[in-house]
Design an enzyme around this catalytic site. Sequence first.
Site, PDB file in Angstrom:
ATOM      1  N   GLN A  75       0.677  -1.314  -0.092  1.00 30.74           N
ATOM      2  CA  GLN A  75      -0.145   0.284   0.285  1.00 30.74           C
ATOM      3  C   GLN A  75       1.025   1.052   0.144  1.00 30.74           C
ATOM      4  OE1 GLN A  75      -3.256   0.970  -0.850  1.00 30.74           O
ATOM      5  NE2 GLN A  75      -4.064  -1.169  -0.407  1.00 30.74           N
ATOM      6  N   SER A  76       2.319   1.213  -0.959  1.00 34.10           N
ATOM      7  CA  SER A  76       2.867   2.735  -0.696  1.00 34.10           C
ATOM      8  C   SER A  76       1.941   4.060  -1.410  1.00 34.10           C
ATOM      9  CB  SER A  76       3.831   2.254  -1.254  1.00 34.10           C
ATOM     10  OG  SER A  76       4.936   3.258  -2.117  1.00 34.10           O
ATOM     11  N   ASN A  77       2.110   4.586  -0.058  1.00 36.97           N
ATOM     12  CA  ASN A  77       1.888   6.253  -0.846  1.00 36.97           C
ATOM     13  C   ASN A  77       2.369   6.655  -2.490  1.00 36.97           C
ATOM     14  OD1 ASN A  77      -0.295   6.070  -0.017  1.00 36.97           O
ATOM     15  ND2 ASN A  77       0.776   6.818   1.588  1.00 36.97           N
ATOM     16  N   ALA A  79       4.995   4.913  -4.452  1.00 39.07           N
ATOM     17  CA  ALA A  79       4.317   4.093  -5.417  1.00 39.07           C
ATOM     18  C   ALA A  79       3.483   4.725  -7.056  1.00 39.07           C
ATOM     19  CB  ALA A  79       4.635   2.731  -5.103  1.00 39.07           C
TER      20      ALA A  79
END
Length: 334
Positions: A75-77, A79
């Site tokens: 859930q990388s913001n 990325a």
Amino acid sequence: MNLAKFPRVRLAHLATPLELMPRLTEHLGGPEIWIKRDDCTGLSTGGNKTRKLEFLMAEAQAQGADMVMTQGATQSNHARQTAAAAAKLGMDCHILLEDRTGYNHENYKYSGNVLLDHLHGATMEHRGPDLDMNAEMEAVADKFRAEGRNVYTIPGGGSNATGALGYVNCAFEMMNQFVTMGLNVDHIVHATGSAGTQAGLITGLKAMNAGIPLLGIGVRAPKPKQEENVYNLAVKTAEKLGCPGVVAREDVMANTDYVGPGYGMPGDDTLEAIDIFARTEAILLDPVYSAKGGAGLIDLIRKGHFKKGERIVFLHTGGAIGLTGYTHCFDVPK
Ligand SMILES: *Cc1c(COP(=O)(O)O)cnc(C)c1O
């Protein structure tokens, strides 16, 4: 120091608002709490990585890149904001997503940031935990390069000296707002992870001799490691800016008491912070970063570390779209 000498592409809606949170202030009964809305940077639901990407993507363009790569947790913001920036600038984007939590929920794996990565046209690969993700990324980048692609790789969180310039810029922007609004600020507090936000802010604040202490609330690493990461990056950022030595080791302060069960895993205090901010100010915090920062802020006020009569600015670093990947943490009545 002259920030304007570095290539920059405009991606963010700046200046982001600086607002009083009267109901949260009253609820906690301590210092006056303000919020700096970097959740409102605009690009694909906003967040702090957009400021870093203004400098990183400009460097990618200057190098003639046709593809950018980065890596992060599922859930990388970061990325997601990179995928969005690449789409906006007409570059391909390939991302490596690391399973750091072991969560198997559908929404965690396919909603929130992951959905947006896909919508922005990024391609993705997955990795298990405990690998050197930057090394994994470079290996994949080399494969694309062998096929003739010009790949610009961005480290996790966009945290290198180029990315940190985005938060030097934010330090200038905040100081300008404080002066214009006549606000004498005692502390700035924010969530700290891959260190670029805190490193950029402390470099900018020290270069201006602002005299405002900055506290990072950790989301992953223990305190000595977190402070060392921030300090090392601040040293490089100051050198890049042409003001070596402005940041001293003791300027870098992190509190890592609010990590809870681990990176990307909210504790009860994380969920309480989400609840309190949402109900008092209609501000949405995210379970991975900003709510751990919020939990630290709340607890440090309850403990009397931050007191009545002081004025605090909480930097909201974004991430609320990740809430839809964490529906399993909330009891929505059926
Ligand atoms: C990445 C991130 C942070 C941490 O910023 P770093 O520069 O990595 O320390 C904080 N909040 C949110 C929402 C983020 O996505």
